[in-house]
Scaffold this motif. Structure first.
Motif, PDB file in Angstrom:
ATOM      1  N   TRP A 118      -9.759  12.986   1.523  1.00 50.09           N
ATOM      2  CA  TRP A 118      -9.141  12.463   0.290  1.00 50.09           C
ATOM      3  C   TRP A 118      -9.665  11.065  -0.024  1.00 50.09           C
ATOM      4  O   TRP A 118      -9.878  10.715  -1.192  1.00 50.09           O
ATOM      5  CB  TRP A 118      -7.618  12.464   0.397  1.00 50.09           C
ATOM      6  N   LEU A 119      -9.911  10.271   1.032  1.00 48.55           N
ATOM      7  CA  LEU A 119     -10.427   8.924   0.813  1.00 48.55           C
ATOM      8  C   LEU A 119     -11.902   8.960   0.430  1.00 48.55           C
ATOM      9  O   LEU A 119     -12.354   8.195  -0.433  1.00 48.55           O
ATOM     10  CB  LEU A 119     -10.213   8.079   2.074  1.00 48.55           C
TER      11      LEU A 119
ATOM     12  N   PHE B  67       0.858  -1.190   0.000  1.00 45.80           N
ATOM     13  CA  PHE B  67       0.000   0.000   0.000  1.00 45.80           C
ATOM     14  C   PHE B  67       0.891   1.237   0.000  1.00 45.80           C
ATOM     15  O   PHE B  67       1.798   1.356   0.831  1.00 45.80           O
ATOM     16  CB  PHE B  67      -0.913  -0.002   1.223  1.00 45.80           C
ATOM     17  N   ASN B  68       0.620   2.167  -0.927  1.00 44.36           N
ATOM     18  CA  ASN B  68       1.544   3.288  -1.130  1.00 44.36           C
ATOM     19  C   ASN B  68       1.158   4.565  -0.396  1.00 44.36           C
ATOM     20  O   ASN B  68       1.843   5.573  -0.499  1.00 44.36           O
ATOM     21  CB  ASN B  68       1.701   3.592  -2.628  1.00 44.36           C
ATOM     22  N   LYS B  69       0.039   4.555   0.343  1.00 44.29           N
ATOM     23  CA  LYS B  69      -0.333   5.739   1.111  1.00 44.29           C
ATOM     24  C   LYS B  69      -0.892   5.307   2.460  1.00 44.29           C
ATOM     25  O   LYS B  69      -1.647   4.330   2.540  1.00 44.29           O
ATOM     26  CB  LYS B  69      -1.369   6.584   0.363  1.00 44.29           C
ATOM     27  N   GLN B  70      -0.518   6.040   3.517  1.00 46.12           N
ATOM     28  CA  GLN B  70      -1.001   5.740   4.856  1.00 46.12           C
ATOM     29  C   GLN B  70      -1.567   6.993   5.503  1.00 46.12           C
ATOM     30  O   GLN B  70      -1.124   8.104   5.241  1.00 46.12           O
ATOM     31  CB  GLN B  70       0.122   5.165   5.725  1.00 46.12           C
TER      32      GLN B  70
ATOM     33  N   ILE C  69      -4.967   3.657   8.236  1.00 43.50           N
ATOM     34  CA  ILE C  69      -5.514   3.458   6.892  1.00 43.50           C
ATOM     35  C   ILE C  69      -4.363   3.211   5.922  1.00 43.50           C
ATOM     36  O   ILE C  69      -3.425   4.007   5.836  1.00 43.50           O
ATOM     37  CB  ILE C  69      -6.313   4.688   6.440  1.00 43.50           C
ATOM     38  N   PHE C  70      -4.441   2.111   5.198  1.00 40.47           N
ATOM     39  CA  PHE C  70      -3.472   1.787   4.152  1.00 40.47           C
ATOM     40  C   PHE C  70      -4.224   1.784   2.820  1.00 40.47           C
ATOM     41  O   PHE C  70      -5.240   1.106   2.672  1.00 40.47           O
ATOM     42  CB  PHE C  70      -2.840   0.416   4.393  1.00 40.47           C
ATOM     43  N   TYR C  71      -3.711   2.550   1.841  1.00 39.08           N
ATOM     44  CA  TYR C  71      -4.406   2.684   0.556  1.00 39.08           C
ATOM     45  C   TYR C  71      -3.448   2.430  -0.599  1.00 39.08           C
ATOM     46  O   TYR C  71      -2.272   2.807  -0.552  1.00 39.08           O
ATOM     47  CB  TYR C  71      -4.997   4.096   0.420  1.00 39.08           C
ATOM     48  N   ARG C  72      -3.964   1.766  -1.638  1.00 41.72           N
ATOM     49  CA  ARG C  72      -3.207   1.595  -2.889  1.00 41.72           C
ATOM     50  C   ARG C  72      -4.133   1.881  -4.054  1.00 41.72           C
ATOM     51  O   ARG C  72      -5.346   1.667  -3.976  1.00 41.72           O
ATOM     52  CB  ARG C  72      -2.636   0.174  -2.997  1.00 41.72           C
ATOM     53  N   GLU C  73      -3.559   2.374  -5.146  1.00 42.60           N
ATOM     54  CA  GLU C  73      -4.371   2.733  -6.306  1.00 42.60           C
ATOM     55  C   GLU C  73      -4.903   1.504  -7.021  1.00 42.60           C
ATOM     56  O   GLU C  73      -6.047   1.487  -7.479  1.00 42.60           O
ATOM     57  CB  GLU C  73      -3.544   3.586  -7.269  1.00 42.60           C
ATOM     58  N   LYS C  74      -4.092   0.460  -7.116  1.00 44.03           N
ATOM     59  CA  LYS C  74      -4.517  -0.757  -7.801  1.00 44.03           C
ATOM     60  C   LYS C  74      -5.167  -1.701  -6.797  1.00 44.03           C
ATOM     61  O   LYS C  74      -4.707  -1.842  -5.672  1.00 44.03           O
ATOM     62  CB  LYS C  74      -3.324  -1.448  -8.470  1.00 44.03           C
TER      63      LYS C  74
ATOM     64  N   ASN D 161      -8.828  -1.916  -2.245  1.00 47.74           N
ATOM     65  CA  ASN D 161      -7.736  -0.931  -2.291  1.00 47.74           C
ATOM     66  C   ASN D 161      -7.311  -0.456  -0.913  1.00 47.74           C
ATOM     67  O   ASN D 161      -6.336   0.282  -0.791  1.00 47.74           O
ATOM     68  CB  ASN D 161      -8.164   0.295  -3.104  1.00 47.74           C
ATOM     69  N   VAL D 162      -8.037  -0.870   0.119  1.00 50.66           N
ATOM     70  CA  VAL D 162      -7.813  -0.321   1.455  1.00 50.66           C
ATOM     71  C   VAL D 162      -7.683  -1.441   2.480  1.00 50.66           C
ATOM     72  O   VAL D 162      -8.361  -2.468   2.394  1.00 50.66           O
ATOM     73  CB  VAL D 162      -8.970   0.623   1.862  1.00 50.66           C
ATOM     74  N   ALA D 163      -6.792  -1.228   3.438  1.00 57.90           N
ATOM     75  CA  ALA D 163      -6.718  -2.062   4.643  1.00 57.90           C
ATOM     76  C   ALA D 163      -6.889  -1.137   5.841  1.00 57.90           C
ATOM     77  O   ALA D 163      -6.225  -0.109   5.930  1.00 57.90           O
ATOM     78  CB  ALA D 163      -5.384  -2.797   4.716  1.00 57.90           C
ATOM     79  N   LEU D 164      -7.801  -1.481   6.736  1.00 59.81           N
ATOM     80  CA  LEU D 164      -8.015  -0.717   7.965  1.00 59.81           C
ATOM     81  C   LEU D 164      -7.479  -1.529   9.143  1.00 59.81           C
ATOM     82  O   LEU D 164      -7.814  -2.714   9.288  1.00 59.81           O
ATOM     83  CB  LEU D 164      -9.501  -0.423   8.178  1.00 59.81           C
ATOM     84  N   VAL D 165      -6.671  -0.896   9.964  1.00 56.37           N
ATOM     85  CA  VAL D 165      -6.115  -1.545  11.148  1.00 56.37           C
ATOM     86  C   VAL D 165      -6.576  -0.768  12.373  1.00 56.37           C
ATOM     87  O   VAL D 165      -6.237   0.404  12.537  1.00 56.37           O
ATOM     88  CB  VAL D 165      -4.577  -1.601  11.100  1.00 56.37           C
ATOM     89  N   LEU D 166      -7.357  -1.413  13.219  1.00 55.62           N
ATOM     90  CA  LEU D 166      -7.862  -0.787  14.428  1.00 55.62           C
ATOM     91  C   LEU D 166      -6.953  -1.150  15.599  1.00 55.62           C
ATOM     92  O   LEU D 166      -6.643  -2.331  15.816  1.00 55.62           O
ATOM     93  CB  LEU D 166      -9.292  -1.248  14.737  1.00 55.62           C
ATOM     94  N   ILE D 167      -6.544  -0.136  16.359  1.00 52.29           N
ATOM     95  CA  ILE D 167      -5.720  -0.358  17.549  1.00 52.29           C
ATOM     96  C   ILE D 167      -6.494   0.221  18.734  1.00 52.29           C
ATOM     97  O   ILE D 167      -6.359   1.403  19.064  1.00 52.29           O
ATOM     98  CB  ILE D 167      -4.336   0.302  17.401  1.00 52.29           C
ATOM     99  N   PRO D 168      -7.355  -0.602  19.372  1.00 54.35           N
ATOM    100  CA  PRO D 168      -8.194  -0.099  20.464  1.00 54.35           C
ATOM    101  C   PRO D 168      -7.365   0.343  21.663  1.00 54.35           C
ATOM    102  O   PRO D 168      -6.311  -0.221  21.969  1.00 54.35           O
ATOM    103  CB  PRO D 168      -9.078  -1.305  20.819  1.00 54.35           C
ATOM    104  N   GLU D 169      -7.874   1.350  22.346  1.00 57.38           N
ATOM    105  CA  GLU D 169      -7.215   1.847  23.546  1.00 57.38           C
ATOM    106  C   GLU D 169      -7.930   1.303  24.781  1.00 57.38           C
ATOM    107  O   GLU D 169      -8.941   0.618  24.687  1.00 57.38           O
ATOM    108  CB  GLU D 169      -7.250   3.374  23.544  1.00 57.38           C
TER     109      GLU D 169
END
Length: 608
Positions: free
Chosen positions: A370-371, A255-258, A270-275, A325-333
């Motif tokens: 942007w997303l 993924f080329n954008k975070q 948030i991890f995003y890639r165009e393809k 195109n997206v990976a979401l990673v949740l880090i709960p507090e």
């Protein structure tokens, strides 16, 4: 004032009861959990050494027990670390008794632990070789023929000294090696168990060479900086190993954008890639599908993705078109605690699944702009593919057509002035000025104009001579404007044959809000655009019919196409809502691979 502690007689367990408990855990704890437990034990053991010597370089290696293979000709999986090691007494205390391994670890162990997960899935046994202060000892723990778990006793001893030749090269003065024997002497434990490998990867990584590397790279979100974890590819003679770098590292490769947002009690990375597709080189070692991951104590606790029978969860988070195109990673507090199987978290009595429903709604609002813009653009593109408005109007064109002519010097037909071309000369110019000179030929010369002036006789044929037009857009152009709140939907401009629709008008806003409540996964700009298109579809037909087919005076036509009349025509709310409900429902169905027929497929088609 010190609170008085009630005195109790502590519970103890029988050997039979403990064995039944481990057997029951075998059905609750997935096969892959043991690899996490043994790796984490090694990490904690090395960290205890590093507390005394911060520069100490830790080593953890998964591979084949070569000495066992040489003797028995069966591949058995083993893990080696250069942690603090154990004395014979510590081995029996830590491994042969439940709760005996509680030590000064970085994270309190709420889970099942290596002894439970390991023994539950290795009834043939676990061989522990451990060195401390340069001296090594071996012990074996297994389930015997009576179904009892414990340390094997030989010659009245549970542990036996090891010669130097048994010590792996990774270990100097202290460390540990554990060999996993599986459920039978002939089982090759370097291969994943078919159909029962584990729940984290949903059996989606079954390569004999990379399965364990893929699991470790996914389970551990980050790997400690001063500890090198490697895993064999289990190919004899090559000596090739994979370096384990963790799930965050793998996502960063693909993924080329975070970005990240803060929600109530959790951070979302948030991890995003165009393809939408993954890089081929990373498909085996790392899991980089579109996904939702939940991380606790630097490890992935839950992972949802659309492989291995799973369903991609991201549409519920407002990412329908970007779900790959997206990976979401949740880090709960806060004080989230893992369950014993390490597959779920709870907080203040609430399961993480209940909290997820709250976070979904919150994320759709907090999503970075942007997303949102990219998702809206993709939704529009998808809607355009599904949009058959032009086809419908084309099929209906004969119902709105009026014969038109070019005023031409080569014309062969006498025409009236109002029979000249009045339809738009540019199709879908979306705001460009229509062509002011649509005729391809010069107007005919006025050869008889003077006769009328001198004799008072109408002889003006040359002025209106025409050639028939066979291809013409009978419908007016529809332009989008932003003119603020208004009870009027828009207006018809007769001079350039266009309709202007105000997308900020009360009607459009009302319909958009109504539909967004029912389909909150669809971005509002997308709904606005779809409402605009359907209103445009209705108004195009009204204008084309009144302007081209009605035998009415100019005043009557102007009244029929006034802003108020257009607003009344556009307010066919039932038609718009039903059409878009069907369209948006079909979109959701396609996302979930459900076949649903559009009940409006026959609308506005002309029977043959």
């Amino acid at each position: 004032m010190t609170k008085q502690i009630t005195e109790v007689t502590q519970m103890t367990g029988s050997a039979e009861g403990l064995s039944l408990l481990i057997d029951s855990w075998r059905n609750q704890i997935s096969q892959d959990q043991q690899y996490r437990e043994f790796t984490q034990n090694s990490i904690e053991s090395i960290k205890r050494v590093q507390k005394k010597n911060p520069e100490y370089k830790g080593v953890i290696k998964w591979g084949i027990d070569e000495r066992y293979f040489k003797k028995h000709k069966v591949k058995k999986l083993c893990i080696i670390d250069n942690g603090e090691g154990m004395t014979p007494q510590e081995m029996l205390l830590n491994i042969n008794s439940l709760g005996g391994s509680t030590r000064n670890n970085e994270h309190y162990n709420h889970g099942c632990g290596a002894k439970i997960a390991g023994l539950a899935h290795n009834r043939e046994g676990l061989i522990y070789r451990s060195w401390k202060n340069g001296q090594g000892y071996v012990a074996k723990f297994m389930r015997n023929e009576m179904g009892r778990y414990g340390a094997v006793k030989v010659n009245n001893r549970n542990t036996h000294p090891l010669p130097t030749i048994e010590k792996p090269s990774e270990i100097d003065q202290h460390g540990c090696m554990v060999t996993l024997l599986g459920d039978s002497p002939e089982q090759n434990t370097t291969e994943p168990v078919k159909g029962n490998y584990g729940t984290l990867l949903k059996n989606s990584r079954n390569s004999k060479n990379e399965w364990l590397s893929a699991y470790l790279n996914t389970k551990f979100y980050n790997v400690p900086n001063n500890i090198k974890i490697s895993c064999s590819r289990f190919t004899k003679g090559t000596g090739v190993t994979n370096i384990i770098k963790g799930h965050e590292y793998g996502l960063g490769l693909d993924f080329n954008k975070q970005d990240e947002v803060q929600l109530t009690k959790t951070k979302v990375k948030i991890f995003y890639r165009e393809k939408a597709s993954r890089e081929d080189s990373n498909k085996v070692m790392y899991l980089t599908n579109g996904q939702l991951a939940i991380v606790n104590q630097d490890e992935v606790i839950k992972l949802e993705f659309s492989s291995g029978g799973g369903v991609n969860p991201l549409p519920a988070w407002g990412l329908q078109c970007l779900k790959k195109n997206v990976a979401l990673v949740l880090i709960p507090e806060g004080q989230f605690k893992q369950n014993i199987e390490r597959t779920d978290l709870t907080h203040e009595g609430m399961s993480i699944n209940e909290q997820l429903n709250l976070w979904k709604t919150e994320f759709r609002e907090a999503m970075p702009q942007w997303l949102k813009d990219i998702e809206a653009k993709k939704q529009l593109e998808q809607m355009e593919k599904d949009n058959d408005t032009e086809t419908r109007l084309k099929n209906l064109s004969s119902l709105f057509k009026k014969e038109r002519f070019f005023n031409s010097e080569r014309g062969d037909v006498d025409i009236k002035e109002d029979e000249k071309r009045k339809a738009s000369s540019k199709k879908d110019n979306m705001g460009d000025e229509p062509d002011s000179l649509p005729n391809p030929d010069h107007d005919p010369k006025d050869e008889f104009g003077k006769i009328d002036a001198v004799f008072g006789v109408e002889v003006d044929k040359s002025k209106y001579r025409g050639k028939k037009i066979n291809i013409i857009n009978e419908y007016p152009e529809v332009l989008k404007t932003n003119e603020g709140p208004s009870a009027i939907i828009g207006s018809f401009e007769k001079s350039n044959y266009t309709i202007e629709i105000n997308v900020e008008s009360n009607l459009v806003v009302e319909l958009t809000d109504y539909l967004h409540k029912k389909f909150n996964k669809i971005m509002k700009p997308v709904i606005v655009d779809e409402v605009f298109k359907l209103i445009g579809l209705s108004l195009k037909q009204q204008v084309a019919h009144v302007h081209n087919r009605m035998d009415a005076t100019e005043e009557e036509i102007d009244n029929a196409l006034s802003p108020l009349s257009l607003t009344a025509c556009a307010a066919n709310k039932d038609f718009i809502v039903d059409r878009l409900k069907s369209k948006f429902s079909n979109k959701d169905a396609r996302i979930n691979n459900w076949p649903v027929k559009n009940k409006f497929d026959e609308f506005l088609t002309v029977p043959e």
